[in-house]
Design a protein around this motif. Structure first.
Motif, mmCIF file in Angstrom:
data_model
loop_
_atom_site.group_PDB
_atom_site.id
_atom_site.type_symbol
_atom_site.label_atom_id
_atom_site.label_comp_id
_atom_site.label_asym_id
_atom_site.label_seq_id
_atom_site.Cartn_x
_atom_site.Cartn_y
_atom_site.Cartn_z
ATOM 1 N N LEU A 46 -7.247 -0.891 -4.486
ATOM 2 C CA LEU A 46 -8.115 0.013 -3.743
ATOM 3 C C LEU A 46 -7.535 1.421 -3.827
ATOM 4 O O LEU A 46 -6.303 1.579 -3.818
ATOM 5 C CB LEU A 46 -8.213 -0.406 -2.277
ATOM 6 C CG LEU A 46 -8.773 -1.795 -1.966
ATOM 7 C CD1 LEU A 46 -8.650 -2.070 -0.459
ATOM 8 C CD2 LEU A 46 -10.209 -1.910 -2.403
ATOM 9 N N GLY A 105 0.805 -1.208 0.000
ATOM 10 C CA GLY A 105 0.000 0.000 0.000
ATOM 11 C C GLY A 105 0.840 1.260 0.000
ATOM 12 O O GLY A 105 2.044 1.229 0.273
ATOM 13 N N PHE A 124 -4.698 6.916 3.937
ATOM 14 C CA PHE A 124 -4.619 5.898 2.905
ATOM 15 C C PHE A 124 -4.674 6.530 1.520
ATOM 16 O O PHE A 124 -5.451 7.457 1.282
ATOM 17 C CB PHE A 124 -5.771 4.915 3.085
ATOM 18 C CG PHE A 124 -5.931 3.939 1.955
ATOM 19 C CD1 PHE A 124 -6.953 4.101 1.021
ATOM 20 C CD2 PHE A 124 -5.074 2.866 1.821
ATOM 21 C CE1 PHE A 124 -7.118 3.212 -0.016
ATOM 22 C CE2 PHE A 124 -5.228 1.951 0.783
ATOM 23 C CZ PHE A 124 -6.256 2.130 -0.135
ATOM 24 N N SER A 160 -8.246 5.678 -2.456
ATOM 25 C CA SER A 160 -9.048 6.659 -1.736
ATOM 26 C C SER A 160 -9.825 7.472 -2.755
ATOM 27 O O SER A 160 -9.423 7.602 -3.916
ATOM 28 C CB SER A 160 -8.161 7.569 -0.896
ATOM 29 O OG SER A 160 -7.375 8.407 -1.729
ATOM 30 N N GLU A 167 -7.315 -0.661 3.978
ATOM 31 C CA GLU A 167 -7.253 0.795 3.876
ATOM 32 C C GLU A 167 -6.828 1.456 5.172
ATOM 33 O O GLU A 167 -6.716 2.670 5.227
ATOM 34 C CB GLU A 167 -8.610 1.346 3.432
ATOM 35 C CG GLU A 167 -9.074 0.855 2.067
ATOM 36 C CD GLU A 167 -10.357 1.491 1.625
ATOM 37 O OE1 GLU A 167 -11.032 0.939 0.744
ATOM 38 O OE2 GLU A 167 -10.702 2.564 2.153
#
Length: 124
Positions: free
Chosen positions: A59, A35, A47, A61, A106
């Motif tokens: 993923l 991440g 995040f 934001s 997240e």
């Protein structure tokens, strides 16, 4: 223990692009989600993006969706963050992190190893 080293930060004008890289050491890199987080002065770490170990799930934001893209290269043990159409509010120190599992999360608590960060500054 994995070691993570970010690079690619710098100063860019609004609307410009940067590509951040995160080089990792350790044989277990490909088994874990990776991440990117960021922290602006006076703000909490937030995040940005995450990617599953296989690269098939990502993923983002809401603030970066459609502008940033996370990718990984398990052969070269690296993860990347392509940042396009940068805005002044993207200014922050960007951190690479390795997750505790193969699935991306997240929350900062989903990640157990962190790099030292790379500064990104976007001028208006």
């Amino acid at each position: 223990q994995v070691q993570l080293v970010e690079s690619g930060g710098g100063l860019v004008q609004a609307g410009g692009s940067l590509r951040l890289s995160c080089a990792a050491s350790g044989r277990t890199f490909s088994s874990y989600a990776m991440g990117w987080f960021r922290q602006a002065p006076g703000k909490e770490r937030e995040f940005v993006a995450a990617i599953r170990w296989s690269g098939d799930t990502t993923l983002y934001s809401d603030s970066v969706k459609g502008r940033f893209a996370i990718s990984r290269d398990n052969d070269n043990i690296a993860v990347y963050l392509q940042m396009n159409n940068l805005k002044p509010e993207d200014t922050a120190v960007y951190y690479c992190a390795r997750g505790y599992s193969s699935w991306p999360g997240e929350r900062a608590s989903d990640f157990g190893s962190w790099g030292q960060g790379t500064q990104v500054t976007v001028s208006s």
